[in-house]
Write a protein that holds these residues in place. Structure first.
Motif, mmCIF file in Angstrom:
data_model
loop_
_atom_site.group_PDB
_atom_site.id
_atom_site.type_symbol
_atom_site.label_atom_id
_atom_site.label_comp_id
_atom_site.label_asym_id
_atom_site.label_seq_id
_atom_site.Cartn_x
_atom_site.Cartn_y
_atom_site.Cartn_z
ATOM 1 N N PRO A 1 12.773 13.240 -4.132
ATOM 2 C CA PRO A 1 11.604 13.723 -3.383
ATOM 3 C C PRO A 1 11.984 14.439 -2.091
ATOM 4 C CG PRO A 1 11.888 11.391 -3.006
ATOM 5 C CD PRO A 1 12.958 11.789 -3.992
ATOM 6 N N GLN B 1 15.849 12.841 -12.927
ATOM 7 C CA GLN B 1 14.697 12.990 -12.044
ATOM 8 C C GLN B 1 15.114 13.638 -10.729
ATOM 9 O OE1 GLN B 1 12.835 9.236 -11.221
ATOM 10 N NE2 GLN B 1 11.262 10.090 -9.879
ATOM 11 N N GLU B 2 14.318 14.633 -10.294
ATOM 12 C CA GLU B 2 14.602 15.284 -9.026
ATOM 13 C C GLU B 2 14.215 14.360 -7.878
ATOM 14 O OE1 GLU B 2 16.063 18.156 -8.456
ATOM 15 O OE2 GLU B 2 16.281 18.637 -10.587
ATOM 16 N N THR C 1 14.519 18.087 -0.646
ATOM 17 C CA THR C 1 15.217 19.298 -1.062
ATOM 18 C C THR C 1 16.361 19.603 -0.100
ATOM 19 O OG1 THR C 1 13.641 20.661 0.169
ATOM 20 C CG2 THR C 1 13.190 20.298 -2.178
#
Length: 479
Positions: A255, A252-253, A257
């Motif tokens: 939340p 899962q990425e 960046t």
């Protein structure tokens, strides 16, 4: 109108594809590292070439008035080797330029000659001087995020070459050695660049087998492929590395960046490495997603010197109702993260925020756990890191600690007194032991045969920078 929507869709697609191109890690190699590697490589090459197996050479030559002479040169070994300092430079936007101006080799071996019905043999000495080699290697990135290498140009020439025969009718063969010299020179010229290209392809194959993932433990894995082609400038090669952690159970990425950062090349070190706050926080998110940021605390784990024990009677000073309902019973705490820990990296400052919950249970006589209450914990720490010798050292300091009641099975109560005691226990009993371990330090990982020289750790805005020189230690040196 349809074309307008197509343009909008294309722009959206491009922005989606390029939105995650900021690296979590960076690596940078300077010209100083290349120059040092060349010196080490030259010494190694001079040792290894002495035992190099040289392929046999055979062919034929038309010699007047004898006719066709068939020859074989076998058992060749290098008796003398001289190499000028190779020149290896970064080729901006391409890769590297490799140049060898002077390479002299002397070899010896055995010869066999056949012509008509006559065969003869003996020994020989071969001298090749002023061998010049110029190669351009392209450095790029393949579709899997690994480095790629390709030879884009190669030029070679053999300046002087001479062969002298000994034994047999060598006095006769020395008369036409010039013809054989020319054939050998042509053979060397023909094979030098293909051999170089073969070695580059071999190295390229090794790069393709390199792992771009690392599983630290069963819970998380680090992905570190390149996300952009190498940035090659006149004095350095810079690598943008993904550097993102994932839960092995849930890919899962997070939340958030990565933000762009640039390595400040200072003091002209050989190697630089940058670790962004994004990479650290992605590890925290991966562990949180894996559900492993939790553990039980029992009274046996509490220091014996602690005035607070994990019993209902001990907690009665904070919650009078607790020992009334559960007199003189043991307790357990389930500590777990309610959201991922957060690391902030600012210039010369690292802070760690921890968001947890403590679920308190009473151990009933039948050994089952009865929920009593739950506390939300918000705490933050200031972390100092440094490099001492070959170790990463540090210290941690509590900057804030707050308790609040999340839920209760025994009615509401105030947490102010409990918060003060827990904060004091953390500062007196826990952090000193942690700092003692951090002060002794953790060894910095090293490659076999490579020692770090004067390593430096710098805390910059948004990332940590590690810079170092290196020193090669041969196994024969016993270091």
């Amino acid at each position: 109108m349809r074309k307008l929507w197509q343009v909008v869709f294309l722009i959206s697609l491009i922005s989606t594809i390029t939105s995650g191109t900021n690296p979590g890690m960076k690596g940078l190699v300077t010209q100083r590292a290349i120059d040092y590697a060349i010196q080490v490589g030259k010494d190694i090459a001079q040792r290894e070439l002495q035992s190099l197996d040289i392929p046999d050479v055979s062919g034929s030559a038309s010699i007047d008035p004898i006719g066709n002479v068939y020859y074989e040169l076998q058992g060749m070994r290098i008796t003398s080797f001289s190499l000028s300092d190779p020149v290896v430079l970064f080729d901006e936007g391409v890769g590297m330029q490799i140049g060898i101006d002077v390479l002299d080799i002397e070899t010896s071996g055995y010869w066999h000659v056949k012509y008509l019905f006559i065969s003869d043999s003996g020994s020989f000495d071969l001298m090749a001087k002023n061998i010049v080699l110029s190669v351009v290697v392209q450095i790029g990135m393949d579709s899997t995020g690994r480095l790629s290498l390709a030879c884009v140009s190669c030029d070679s020439s053999v300046g002087d070459l001479g062969i002298t025969f000994h034994g047999g009718a060598s006095w006769l063969y020395n008369l036409f050695s010039g013809t054989i010299d020319q054939r050998i020179r042509e053979e060397l010229d023909r094979k030098l660049c293909p051999t170089v290209n073969e070695k580059i392809n071999d190295f390229e194959s090794q790069l393709q087998r390199m792992k771009v993932t690392f599983q630290l433990d069963p819970a998380v894995v680090l992905e570190f492929p390149l996300i952009n082609p190498p940035l090659i400038q006149n004095t350095s090669l810079e690598l943008d590395i993904k550097g993102e952690w994932y839960s092995t159970a849930h890919h899962q990425e997070p939340p958030f960046t990565p933000c762009p950062f640039k390595l400040p090349v200072e003091n002209n070190f050989m190697l630089y490495f940058g670790l962004s706050a994004f990479s650290v926080n992605s590890a925290a998110f991966a562990y949180f997603s894996a559900g492993v940021l939790k553990f039980y605390v029992t009274d046996e784990m509490v220091p014996k010197s602690s005035p607070i024990r994990l019993t209902t009677n001990s907690f009665g000073m904070f919650i009078p109702e607790l020992p009334k309902r559960y007199p003189n019973m043991s307790m357990q705490i389930l500590l777990l993260a309610r959201e991922p820990p957060l690391t902030k990296v600012q210039a010369d400052n690292i802070t760690e925020s921890v968001f947890g919950i403590a679920k308190m249970f009473v151990v009933l006589p039948n050994k089952t756990l009865a929920p009593a209450f739950a506390l939300e914990i918000n705490s933050s720490f200031k972390i100092d890191l440094s490099v001492s010798g070959q170790k990463l050292c540090g210290s941690i300091q509590l900057t804030s600690f707050n308790l609040s009641l999340s839920s209760s099975e025994i009615g509401p109560f105030q947490t102010t007194s409990m918060e003060k005691i827990f904060r004091l226990g953390l500062q007196i009993a826990v952090l000193p032991k942690v700092n003692e371990k951090l002060k002794s330090g953790f060894p910095i990982p090293e490659f076999k045969g490579i020692a770090l020289v004067n390593p430096l750790l710098r805390v910059n805005q948004g990332f940590l920078m590690f810079a170092t020189d290196v020193k090669y230690q041969s196994q024969s040196a016993g270091e």
